[in-house]
Design a protein around this motif. Structure first.
Motif, short mmCIF file in Angstrom:
data_model
loop_
_atom_site.label_atom_id
_atom_site.label_comp_id
_atom_site.label_asym_id
_atom_site.label_seq_id
_atom_site.Cartn_x
_atom_site.Cartn_y
_atom_site.Cartn_z
N THR A 120 5.95 -16.25 -2.68
CA THR A 120 5.43 -15.31 -2.06
C THR A 120 4.99 -13.97 -2.84
O THR A 120 4.02 -13.46 -2.86
N THR A 121 6.00 -13.46 -3.66
CA THR A 121 5.68 -12.43 -4.48
C THR A 121 4.50 -12.82 -5.70
O THR A 121 3.63 -12.14 -5.81
N PHE A 122 4.91 -14.03 -6.35
CA PHE A 122 3.86 -14.53 -7.22
C PHE A 122 2.32 -14.50 -6.42
O PHE A 122 1.44 -13.93 -7.17
N SER A 157 18.02 -12.62 -2.29
CA SER A 157 19.28 -12.83 -1.46
C SER A 157 19.74 -14.36 -1.63
O SER A 157 20.84 -14.32 -1.57
N SER A 158 18.88 -15.11 -2.06
CA SER A 158 19.29 -16.19 -2.36
C SER A 158 20.17 -16.68 -3.56
O SER A 158 21.26 -17.10 -3.84
N PHE A 159 19.73 -15.46 -4.56
CA PHE A 159 20.70 -15.33 -5.77
C PHE A 159 22.03 -14.53 -5.33
O PHE A 159 23.01 -15.08 -6.11
N ASP A 171 0.76 -1.16 -0.10
CA ASP A 171 -0.10 -0.01 -0.01
C ASP A 171 0.85 1.17 0.07
O ASP A 171 0.44 2.36 -0.52
N TRP A 172 1.82 1.14 0.68
CA TRP A 172 2.87 2.07 0.87
C TRP A 172 3.28 2.79 -0.61
O TRP A 172 3.94 3.96 -0.73
N LEU A 173 3.37 2.05 -1.33
CA LEU A 173 4.10 2.39 -2.80
C LEU A 173 2.66 2.99 -3.73
O LEU A 173 3.26 3.70 -4.64
N VAL A 207 8.32 -19.11 -11.52
CA VAL A 207 7.95 -18.94 -10.13
C VAL A 207 8.80 -19.98 -9.15
O VAL A 207 8.60 -21.19 -9.47
N LEU A 208 9.54 -19.59 -8.29
CA LEU A 208 10.64 -20.39 -7.67
C LEU A 208 9.61 -21.01 -6.42
O LEU A 208 9.27 -20.11 -5.59
N SER A 209 9.44 -22.06 -6.18
CA SER A 209 8.76 -22.81 -5.06
C SER A 209 9.01 -24.18 -4.96
O SER A 209 9.13 -25.00 -5.97
N ASN A 210 9.35 -24.68 -3.63
CA ASN A 210 9.59 -25.89 -3.40
C ASN A 210 8.17 -26.80 -2.90
O ASN A 210 8.02 -27.89 -2.48
N THR A 211 7.28 -25.93 -2.48
CA THR A 211 5.90 -26.44 -1.74
C THR A 211 4.94 -26.09 -2.58
O THR A 211 4.07 -26.92 -2.63
N MET A 212 4.84 -25.12 -3.72
CA MET A 212 3.55 -25.23 -4.54
C MET A 212 3.59 -26.47 -5.37
O MET A 212 4.56 -27.05 -5.86
N ILE A 240 14.85 -10.72 -11.51
CA ILE A 240 14.90 -11.58 -10.41
C ILE A 240 14.10 -10.86 -9.25
O ILE A 240 14.41 -9.46 -8.93
N ASP A 241 13.02 -11.24 -8.83
CA ASP A 241 12.30 -10.51 -8.01
C ASP A 241 11.66 -11.32 -6.65
O ASP A 241 11.49 -12.43 -6.69
N GLY A 242 11.44 -10.34 -5.56
CA GLY A 242 11.29 -11.05 -4.18
C GLY A 242 12.43 -11.19 -3.36
O GLY A 242 13.57 -11.30 -3.62
N1 LIG Z 1 8.84 -3.58 -2.98
C1 LIG Z 1 8.94 -4.09 -4.22
O1 LIG Z 1 9.16 -3.64 -5.39
C2 LIG Z 1 8.60 -5.48 -3.98
C3 LIG Z 1 8.95 -6.35 -5.19
C4 LIG Z 1 8.67 -7.82 -5.18
C5 LIG Z 1 7.83 -8.30 -4.00
N2 LIG Z 1 7.53 -7.54 -2.92
C6 LIG Z 1 6.94 -8.04 -1.82
O2 LIG Z 1 7.87 -8.81 -1.24
C7 LIG Z 1 7.01 -9.92 -0.46
C8 LIG Z 1 7.80 -11.24 -0.78
O3 LIG Z 1 9.24 -11.34 -0.78
P1 LIG Z 1 9.62 -12.50 0.06
O4 LIG Z 1 11.15 -12.13 0.48
O5 LIG Z 1 8.92 -12.54 1.32
O6 LIG Z 1 9.48 -13.67 -0.81
P2 LIG Z 1 9.77 -14.38 -2.13
O7 LIG Z 1 11.30 -14.18 -2.45
O8 LIG Z 1 8.70 -13.65 -3.10
O9 LIG Z 1 9.36 -15.90 -2.02
C9 LIG Z 1 10.12 -16.39 -1.19
C10 LIG Z 1 9.59 -18.13 -1.51
O10 LIG Z 1 10.30 -18.59 -2.78
C11 LIG Z 1 10.34 -19.92 -2.62
N3 LIG Z 1 11.62 -20.21 -3.10
C12 LIG Z 1 12.13 -21.51 -3.74
N4 LIG Z 1 13.32 -21.76 -3.72
C13 LIG Z 1 13.72 -20.50 -3.55
C14 LIG Z 1 15.10 -20.01 -3.46
N5 LIG Z 1 16.05 -20.84 -4.15
N6 LIG Z 1 15.40 -18.78 -3.08
C15 LIG Z 1 14.26 -18.00 -2.54
N7 LIG Z 1 13.21 -18.55 -2.81
C16 LIG Z 1 12.73 -19.69 -3.04
C17 LIG Z 1 10.13 -20.20 -1.46
O11 LIG Z 1 8.72 -20.79 -1.52
P3 LIG Z 1 8.16 -22.16 -1.01
O12 LIG Z 1 8.26 -22.01 0.51
O13 LIG Z 1 7.25 -22.55 -1.97
O14 LIG Z 1 9.55 -23.21 -1.34
C18 LIG Z 1 10.06 -19.03 -0.45
O15 LIG Z 1 9.45 -18.97 0.63
C19 LIG Z 1 5.59 -9.86 -1.06
O16 LIG Z 1 4.72 -9.16 -0.03
C20 LIG Z 1 5.71 -8.87 -2.33
O17 LIG Z 1 4.73 -8.29 -2.61
C21 LIG Z 1 7.89 -6.09 -2.98
#
Ligand SMILES: NC(=O)c1ccc[n+]([C@@H]2O[C@H](COP(=O)([O-])OP(=O)(O)OC[C@H]3O[C@@H](n4cnc5c(N)ncnc54)[C@H](OP(=O)(O)O)[C@@H]3O)[C@@H](O)[C@H]2O)c1
Length: 183
Positions: A60-62, A127-129, A25-27, A80-85, A120-122
């Motif tokens: 999470t971003t997806f 950080s993992s990259f 919302d802040w954006l 979309v990177l996910s090990n749980t989806m 690369i987003d999220g």
């Molecule tokens: N301000 C901005 O410009 C901006 C941009 C993007 C996102 N956002 C916000 O940031 C929040 C999400 O960021 P986040 O840091 O919580 O999560 P994220 O990076 O979007 O998602 C993390 C999830 O990705 C999956 N994953 C699988 N393999 C991975 C790997 N090698 N490295 C990292 N993740 C992996 C995991 O899901 P599994 O548990 O399913 O394995 C992990 O929990 C959201 O609220 C989004 O809207 C803001």
């Protein structure tokens, strides 16, 4: 073909990319929109997304973007990177593709499909990259607000990563955007 992994992300002054509720919302808050601007590039976002071949984002971003309930905002394929989806929801199967496993293998798979210049987003994902030395450039847009908590952009890294500043811009006389390249 040159392979690049780039970040384009907005953070608060205290380094968060979303608030405690995951909200963005802040954006789009009134104070931001109320500042007049002649910029019609989305603060550089539009040319940036034009320049990339595909996105790689964390689950999470997806889910956050899907949860907005707005028309899908990406014209490029989204991995979309996910090990749980288990699978991408039917509504997005033609737009987004589930990837899992080691990042280097994930990238090979994406490159084999012909996508080399990646967004690369999220935060967790970025950080993992970074941990594996897989980020080449970062465009960080700093919004003048302290969120006090939420989802951080950067987590702990095993070692220092040095960057060179390529460009710095100020939007709306409020928002500083820095473009960095890994040294
Ligand atoms: N301000 C901005 O410009 C901006 C941009 C993007 C996102 N956002 C916000 O940031 C929040 C999400 O960021 P986040 O840091 O919580 O999560 P994220 O990076 O979007 O998602 C993390 C999830 O990705 C999956 N994953 C699988 N393999 C991975 C790997 N090698 N490295 C990292 N993740 C992996 C995991 O899901 P599994 O548990 O399913 O394995 C992990 O929990 C959201 O609220 C989004 O809207 C803001």
């Amino acid at each position: 073909m040159e392979k690049k992994n780039k970040v384009f992300i907005a953070t608060s002054l205290d380094g968060y990319i979303a608030d405690r509720n995951g909200g963005l919302d802040w954006l789009s808050s009134d104070w931001l929109e109320s500042v007049p601007s002649d910029d019609n590039t989305g603060m550089g976002y539009e040319p940036f997304v034009e320049s990339i071949d595909a996105l790689v984002m964390g689950r999470t971003t997806f889910e956050t973007v899907v949860g907005f309930g707005v028309p899908w905002p990406y014209k490029k394929p989204v991995f979309v990177l996910s090990n749980t989806m288990k699978e991408i929801p039917d509504s997005h199967k033609d737009k987004a593709f589930l990837v899992k496993g080691e990042l280097k293998e994930v990238l090979e798979h994406i490159h084999e499909k012909g996508y080399y210049n990646l967004y690369i987003d999220g935060g967790t994902t970025v950080s993992s990259f970074l941990k594996e030395g897989l980020i080449d450039e970062m465009i960080l847009t700093r919004i003048p607000i302290l969120l006090g908590g939420g989802h951080p952009l950067f987590y702990e890294l095993p070692k220092r990563v040095k960057f060179k500043l390529l460009e710095s811009k100020v939007y709306k006389n409020q928002i500083v955007q820095n473009h960095y390249k890994v040294v």
